[in-house]
Structures are given as structure tokens and as C-alpha cells.
Design a protein around this motif. Structure first.
Motif, PDB file in Angstrom:
ATOM      1  N   ALA A   2      67.041  85.589  52.064  1.00 10.99           N
ATOM      2  CA  ALA A   2      66.303  84.830  51.061  1.00 10.99           C
ATOM      3  C   ALA A   2      67.239  83.912  50.270  1.00 10.99           C
ATOM      4  O   ALA A   2      68.455  84.125  50.227  1.00 10.99           O
ATOM      5  CB  ALA A   2      65.583  85.778  50.113  1.00 10.99           C
ATOM      6  N   TYR A   3      66.659  82.910  49.629  1.00  5.10           N
ATOM      7  CA  TYR A   3      67.449  81.946  48.864  1.00  5.10           C
ATOM      8  C   TYR A   3      67.632  82.381  47.412  1.00  5.10           C
ATOM      9  O   TYR A   3      68.355  81.725  46.659  1.00  5.10           O
ATOM     10  CB  TYR A   3      66.786  80.575  48.913  1.00  5.10           C
ATOM     11  CG  TYR A   3      66.570  80.049  50.310  1.00  5.10           C
ATOM     12  CD1 TYR A   3      67.598  80.080  51.246  1.00  5.10           C
ATOM     13  CD2 TYR A   3      65.332  79.544  50.706  1.00  5.10           C
ATOM     14  CE1 TYR A   3      67.401  79.612  52.541  1.00  5.10           C
ATOM     15  CE2 TYR A   3      65.131  79.071  51.993  1.00  5.10           C
ATOM     16  CZ  TYR A   3      66.156  79.103  52.904  1.00  5.10           C
ATOM     17  OH  TYR A   3      65.958  78.639  54.192  1.00  5.10           O
ATOM     18  N   SER A   4      66.964  83.454  47.007  1.00  3.91           N
ATOM     19  CA  SER A   4      67.095  83.944  45.639  1.00  3.91           C
ATOM     20  C   SER A   4      67.057  85.469  45.647  1.00  3.91           C
ATOM     21  O   SER A   4      66.716  86.092  46.650  1.00  3.91           O
ATOM     22  CB  SER A   4      65.981  83.388  44.747  1.00  3.91           C
ATOM     23  OG  SER A   4      64.699  83.724  45.269  1.00  3.91           O
ATOM     24  N   GLY A 155      71.833  78.283  50.326  1.00  6.70           N
ATOM     25  CA  GLY A 155      71.942  79.207  49.213  1.00  6.70           C
ATOM     26  C   GLY A 155      72.176  78.508  47.891  1.00  6.70           C
ATOM     27  O   GLY A 155      71.740  78.993  46.841  1.00  6.70           O
ATOM     28  N   THR A 156      72.858  77.360  47.948  1.00  5.32           N
ATOM     29  CA  THR A 156      73.106  76.582  46.730  1.00  5.32           C
ATOM     30  C   THR A 156      71.986  75.582  46.479  1.00  5.32           C
ATOM     31  O   THR A 156      71.456  75.488  45.373  1.00  5.32           O
ATOM     32  CB  THR A 156      74.439  75.834  46.840  1.00  5.32           C
ATOM     33  OG1 THR A 156      75.495  76.784  46.996  1.00  5.32           O
ATOM     34  CG2 THR A 156      74.693  74.978  45.611  1.00  5.32           C
ATOM     35  N   LYS A 159      68.458  77.556  45.748  1.00  2.10           N
ATOM     36  CA  LYS A 159      68.428  78.717  44.866  1.00  2.10           C
ATOM     37  C   LYS A 159      67.436  78.541  43.715  1.00  2.10           C
ATOM     38  O   LYS A 159      66.600  79.413  43.467  1.00  2.10           O
ATOM     39  CB  LYS A 159      69.828  78.979  44.300  1.00  2.10           C
ATOM     40  CG  LYS A 159      69.886  80.154  43.327  1.00  2.10           C
ATOM     41  CD  LYS A 159      71.300  80.395  42.848  1.00  2.10           C
ATOM     42  CE  LYS A 159      71.767  79.307  41.900  1.00  2.10           C
ATOM     43  NZ  LYS A 159      73.088  79.627  41.304  1.00  2.10           N
ATOM     44  N   LYS A 160      67.529  77.417  43.018  1.00  3.25           N
ATOM     45  CA  LYS A 160      66.652  77.202  41.864  1.00  3.25           C
ATOM     46  C   LYS A 160      65.202  77.063  42.303  1.00  3.25           C
ATOM     47  O   LYS A 160      64.295  77.645  41.682  1.00  3.25           O
ATOM     48  CB  LYS A 160      67.087  75.950  41.094  1.00  3.25           C
ATOM     49  CG  LYS A 160      66.297  75.720  39.817  1.00  3.25           C
ATOM     50  CD  LYS A 160      66.738  74.451  39.099  1.00  3.25           C
ATOM     51  CE  LYS A 160      68.118  74.597  38.531  1.00  3.25           C
ATOM     52  NZ  LYS A 160      68.491  73.416  37.688  1.00  3.25           N
ATOM     53  N   ALA A 161      64.962  76.318  43.378  1.00  6.75           N
ATOM     54  CA  ALA A 161      63.594  76.157  43.878  1.00  6.75           C
ATOM     55  C   ALA A 161      62.998  77.505  44.251  1.00  6.75           C
ATOM     56  O   ALA A 161      61.830  77.797  43.964  1.00  6.75           O
ATOM     57  CB  ALA A 161      63.573  75.217  45.086  1.00  6.75           C
ATOM     58  N   SER A 162      63.802  78.352  44.890  1.00 11.22           N
ATOM     59  CA  SER A 162      63.317  79.665  45.298  1.00 11.22           C
ATOM     60  C   SER A 162      63.004  80.532  44.082  1.00 11.22           C
ATOM     61  O   SER A 162      61.981  81.230  44.050  1.00 11.22           O
ATOM     62  CB  SER A 162      64.361  80.365  46.176  1.00 11.22           C
ATOM     63  OG  SER A 162      63.886  81.617  46.604  1.00 11.22           O
ATOM     64  N   ALA A 163      63.862  80.499  43.074  1.00 11.55           N
ATOM     65  CA  ALA A 163      63.611  81.274  41.854  1.00 11.55           C
ATOM     66  C   ALA A 163      62.304  80.842  41.202  1.00 11.55           C
ATOM     67  O   ALA A 163      61.492  81.676  40.785  1.00 11.55           O
ATOM     68  CB  ALA A 163      64.776  81.107  40.880  1.00 11.55           C
ATOM     69  N   TYR A 164      62.091  79.529  41.119  1.00 12.06           N
ATOM     70  CA  TYR A 164      60.846  79.018  40.528  1.00 12.06           C
ATOM     71  C   TYR A 164      59.639  79.426  41.365  1.00 12.06           C
ATOM     72  O   TYR A 164      58.579  79.756  40.830  1.00 12.06           O
ATOM     73  CB  TYR A 164      60.906  77.495  40.416  1.00 12.06           C
ATOM     74  CG  TYR A 164      61.861  76.970  39.378  1.00 12.06           C
ATOM     75  CD1 TYR A 164      62.268  77.752  38.313  1.00 12.06           C
ATOM     76  CD2 TYR A 164      62.351  75.668  39.459  1.00 12.06           C
ATOM     77  CE1 TYR A 164      63.144  77.261  37.359  1.00 12.06           C
ATOM     78  CE2 TYR A 164      63.228  75.169  38.501  1.00 12.06           C
ATOM     79  CZ  TYR A 164      63.620  75.965  37.455  1.00 12.06           C
ATOM     80  OH  TYR A 164      64.484  75.473  36.508  1.00 12.06           O
TER      81      TYR A 164
END
Length: 235
Positions: A2-4, A155-156, A159-164
């Protein structure tokens, strides 16, 4: 992969893991603290440890003060906690302690990754294939399939898109059903949903670090900004 992770989404919503943790299933054992417990501690005393065992997760819940820890070992009614899950808060004697069968939002991170991969394939990868190969695409040997492993810096970049995505599409909607303040969690879900739309559109506009020639690195010509203007919309 996963990305997050849960730790990453906590950066965008601190203490999210202490707000009830939707999807956590009660394991059946319920007891209370027999003594006060201090933050950073690695032991808690409960009224009755019968039915609990090493590696179990337990939820310490005083309604407004909730956290989940994992048991390392048990001696009578004293639970020694894993060093990875020390107490984060102070708890008073008499607070509810309940066994739980799972912890966190692992499956939600996997679902978010699948969502993002599909969006990238449709909104970025396919237009880039047409841009790079044009009408000669029919002459290529085999199918030019989207390969997530070729996104070398996912991963970089994601990351933010996945968290959102996790917060807006999965976690907050679940919490809205699991808590008394549904409207507040629904509002958070909408806010993070909008943040996801903005972030994924930004990422697609800049371009994904995709290793087209499978060389193990992204060359300058592979990462040039595409001419296509992207609009994602709610997904």
C-alpha cells in the motif's frame, strides 16, 4: 504494498487510532482496570484476565479516552504490553477493557491503493501510451499493460493521496456510523475526499515516475510533464 499506513494517516488526523477504530471486532472478553495506569507504561492491572492471552489486542475505553494495546505476557491479572504499543494516555481505575480481534485500517489502505492504481491507469497511463507511441501502438509486440511496479517512487508521490483516500473514502465514513457524532465524521469524510481529488489531480498533472524502458531508473525523457490536462473529479 500500500501507499500509506496507519502511522501516515495519523499525520493528517492525529490520534485517529484512538477514536473508536471502526471494524475492530470485540473478542468476547470484557473486564476493567483494577488500578490506574500511566501513559508510557508497559503494564496494566485488570480485574479479571481470564480468557486473555499473549498477542491479544485490548481496547482501554473510557468513552472520551480510548486506545488499543497488545499483550506481550500475562501474570495473574497483570498484563505486560508489547514495547511497540505502550500506553499513550493516563487511565483511571474502573475503566473498561475489552478484547478485540483486529487492529487498524490495513484493508482500507489496500483498497485505497487499488482505487489509485485504477485512476492512474485510466487518467494518466493510457493517455501517456497514446502520447508516446501514437498510431504505432498497434505495432508493439504484445500488450502494453500498466505495471504498478514500474512506478519507482510511488511511495513518495502517492503517499498523501493515499492517506486522503483512506480517510475520506473509508475510515471517516465508518466512524460516522460507529460514533454518536456522525455529522462531524461525515464532514471530515467530505473534506478529505476533496483533498484527495486535489492531490491526485496535482500528481497526475506533474507526472508519475514510470520506468517505461524497465531500466531500473526513470530517465529525464520518461518523466517529462505530459501535455494532457487532467481532470479527475470525484472517484
Amino acid at each position: 504494498m500500500a501507499y500509506s499506513t496507519d502511522e501516515i494517516i495519523e499525520q493528517y488526523m492525529p490520534d485517529i487510532l484512538d477514536h473508536g477504530v471502526p471494524g475492530v471486532i470485540d473478542g468476547g472478553v470484557s473486564t476493567t482496570l483494577s488500578a490506574s495506569a500511566a501513559s508510557a507504561g508497559l503494564t496494566i492491572d485488570v480485574a479479571d484476565a481470564a480468557g486473555l492471552q499473549a498477542d491479544d489486542f485490548v481496547r482501554i475505553d473510557s468513552n472520551s479516552n480510548v486506545e488499543i494495546v497488545q499483550i506481550d505476557s500475562i501474570a495473574v491479572n497483570t498484563l505486560t504490553l508489547k514495547t511497540t504499543t505502550p500506553l499513550r494516555k493516563n487511565h483511571k481505575s474502573g475503566v473498561k477493557v475489552a478484547q478485540v480481534d483486529s487492529l487498524g485500517f490495513t484493508l482500507d489502505h489496500v483498497e485505497a491503493k487499488d482505487d489509485i492504481d485504477r485512476i492512474i491507469e485510466v487518467k494518466w497511463f493510457k493517455p501517456r501510451v497514446r502520447e508516446r507511441f501514437g498510431k504505432d501502438i498497434e505495432l508493439l509486440d504484445g500488450n502494453l499493460d500498466f505495471d504498478t511496479s514500474l512506478m519507482l517512487n510511488a511511495g513518495t508521490q502517492l503517499k498523501k493521496a493515499s492517506a486522503y483516500r483512506v480517510l475520506g473514502h473509508y475510515v471517516c465514513p465508518k466512524l460516522s456510523k460507529a460514533t454518536r457524532n456522525a455529522d462531524a465524521w461525515e464532514k471530515r469524510a467530505e473534506e478529505f475526499g476533496k483533498k484527495f481529488d486535489e492531490e491526485i489531480e496535482r500528481v497526475l498533472s506533474v507526472g508519475i515516475d514510470y520506468d517505461w524502458d524497465r531500466s531500473g531508473q526513470v530517465d529525464d525523457d520518461e518523466n517529462r510533464i505530459p501535455t494532457t490536462t487532467f481532470y479527475v473529479g470525484r472517484a
